[in-house]
Design a protein around this motif. Structure first.
Motif, PDB file in Angstrom:
ATOM      1  N   VAL A 185      -4.615  -3.106  -5.031  1.00  0.00           N
ATOM      2  CA  VAL A 185      -4.115  -4.162  -5.897  1.00  0.00           C
ATOM      3  C   VAL A 185      -4.707  -5.490  -5.431  1.00  0.00           C
ATOM      4  O   VAL A 185      -4.171  -6.114  -4.513  1.00  0.00           O
ATOM      5  CB  VAL A 185      -2.575  -4.221  -5.880  1.00  0.00           C
ATOM      6  N   PRO A 186      -5.793  -5.939  -6.039  1.00  0.00           N
ATOM      7  CA  PRO A 186      -6.462  -7.149  -5.546  1.00  0.00           C
ATOM      8  C   PRO A 186      -5.640  -8.417  -5.677  1.00  0.00           C
ATOM      9  O   PRO A 186      -5.824  -9.354  -4.916  1.00  0.00           O
ATOM     10  CB  PRO A 186      -7.729  -7.232  -6.414  1.00  0.00           C
ATOM     11  N   LEU A 187      -4.716  -8.456  -6.621  1.00  0.00           N
ATOM     12  CA  LEU A 187      -3.911  -9.663  -6.805  1.00  0.00           C
ATOM     13  C   LEU A 187      -2.625  -9.647  -5.983  1.00  0.00           C
ATOM     14  O   LEU A 187      -1.777 -10.512  -6.152  1.00  0.00           O
ATOM     15  CB  LEU A 187      -3.580  -9.843  -8.288  1.00  0.00           C
ATOM     16  N   ALA A 188      -2.490  -8.683  -5.096  1.00  0.00           N
ATOM     17  CA  ALA A 188      -1.274  -8.600  -4.275  1.00  0.00           C
ATOM     18  C   ALA A 188      -1.485  -9.164  -2.884  1.00  0.00           C
ATOM     19  O   ALA A 188      -0.620  -9.036  -2.023  1.00  0.00           O
ATOM     20  CB  ALA A 188      -0.809  -7.154  -4.170  1.00  0.00           C
ATOM     21  N   GLY A 189      -2.648  -9.782  -2.631  1.00  0.00           N
ATOM     22  CA  GLY A 189      -2.886 -10.402  -1.331  1.00  0.00           C
ATOM     23  C   GLY A 189      -2.886  -9.428  -0.180  1.00  0.00           C
ATOM     24  O   GLY A 189      -2.503  -9.770   0.943  1.00  0.00           O
ATOM     25  N   GLY A 190      -3.325  -8.199  -0.424  1.00  0.00           N
ATOM     26  CA  GLY A 190      -3.389  -7.206   0.644  1.00  0.00           C
ATOM     27  C   GLY A 190      -2.076  -6.516   0.944  1.00  0.00           C
ATOM     28  O   GLY A 190      -2.005  -5.637   1.796  1.00  0.00           O
ATOM     29  N   VAL A 191      -1.011  -6.896   0.250  1.00  0.00           N
ATOM     30  CA  VAL A 191       0.298  -6.282   0.464  1.00  0.00           C
ATOM     31  C   VAL A 191       0.419  -5.048  -0.407  1.00  0.00           C
ATOM     32  O   VAL A 191       0.060  -5.053  -1.584  1.00  0.00           O
ATOM     33  CB  VAL A 191       1.431  -7.281   0.119  1.00  0.00           C
ATOM     34  N   ASP A 192       0.930  -3.968   0.167  1.00  0.00           N
ATOM     35  CA  ASP A 192       1.110  -2.728  -0.587  1.00  0.00           C
ATOM     36  C   ASP A 192       2.349  -2.861  -1.453  1.00  0.00           C
ATOM     37  O   ASP A 192       3.479  -2.877  -0.971  1.00  0.00           O
ATOM     38  CB  ASP A 192       1.251  -1.548   0.369  1.00  0.00           C
ATOM     39  N   VAL A 193       2.152  -2.979  -2.770  1.00  0.00           N
ATOM     40  CA  VAL A 193       3.279  -3.191  -3.680  1.00  0.00           C
ATOM     41  C   VAL A 193       3.704  -1.914  -4.392  1.00  0.00           C
ATOM     42  O   VAL A 193       4.632  -1.931  -5.188  1.00  0.00           O
ATOM     43  CB  VAL A 193       2.931  -4.272  -4.732  1.00  0.00           C
ATOM     44  N   LEU A 194       3.027  -0.814  -4.106  1.00  0.00           N
ATOM     45  CA  LEU A 194       3.359   0.436  -4.785  1.00  0.00           C
ATOM     46  C   LEU A 194       4.366   1.234  -3.977  1.00  0.00           C
ATOM     47  O   LEU A 194       4.320   1.270  -2.748  1.00  0.00           O
ATOM     48  CB  LEU A 194       2.092   1.277  -4.990  1.00  0.00           C
TER      49      LEU A 194
END
Length: 199
Positions: free
Chosen positions: A95-104
């Motif tokens: 997720v490139p727009l998540a700033g490297g944070v795993d949002v899934l």
């Protein structure tokens, strides 16, 4: 006690009448009217990298086309043509727009299809209104999730004659569905065509 019992009996009787009325309404013969609005849908054309039409069923459900190899085209209402060419499909995208944070959530995967949409004709078209893409299996459909990747298809702007737009479609699916996942692509009056997801 007798008064309380009478009140309860009255309430139960009222409830029984209500249930009986609802059952009677449901049991009545209903008339269903199907309205034919006269809409017709046009088959799309599948071409290969050489521009030759593919007529062996490629692009149909269960026999999907290959990203980077096949292009889909449909006529538009103004006499023009919309073409969709999937350049790549990533079944293990981040997720490139998540700033490297795993949002899934665990057990889910982000799948991203990158595509080029081209319009040829005497007018112009709004891509977000003309081209629809989602992912599906035999049992489920997964809509585009906006806000996860740059240039989402759902925010595509206008195209004039000869212009091309590069966009992405992101979907979040259970990992167990990846084996049968396909991307459905269609236009406002065009029949769906399908791209396969690499395994």
């Amino acid at each position: 006690m007798a008064i309380v019992a009478m009140v309860l009996l009255a309430l139960l009787a009222g409830l029984g009448l209500l249930v009986s009325a609802v059952r009677g309404f449901i049991a009545e013969d209903s008339v269903w009217v199907e309205v034919d609005d006269g809409a017709t849908f046009t088959d799309g054309v599948v071409t290969d990298t050489s521009g030759n039409q593919v007529t062996d069923g490629t692009g149909m459900l269960g026999r999907p086309a290959t990203a980077g190899e096949h292009t889909f085209s449909w006529p538009t209402t103004d006499g023009g043509t919309i073409s969709v060419h999937a350049t790549s499909i990533d079944p293990d995208a981040t997720v490139p727009l998540a700033g490297g944070v795993d949002v899934l959530q665990p057990g889910y995967q982000l799948v991203v299809m990158t595509l080029e949409v081209t319009y040829e004709g005497d007018s112009s078209v709004q891509i977000k209104d003309e081209v629809w893409v989602w992912a599906e299996t035999d049992l489920m459909a997964y809509p585009e999730v906006a806000g996860l990747v740059p240039n989402p298809l759902s925010e595509g702007g206008a195209l004039a004659d000869g212009q091309t737009l590069t966009a992405a479609v992101a979907v979040v699916v259970p990992e167990d569905d990846l084996d049968t996942l396909q991307f459905s692509v269609e236009t406002l009056e065009g029949v769906s065509l399908y791209y396969g997801v690499p395994r």
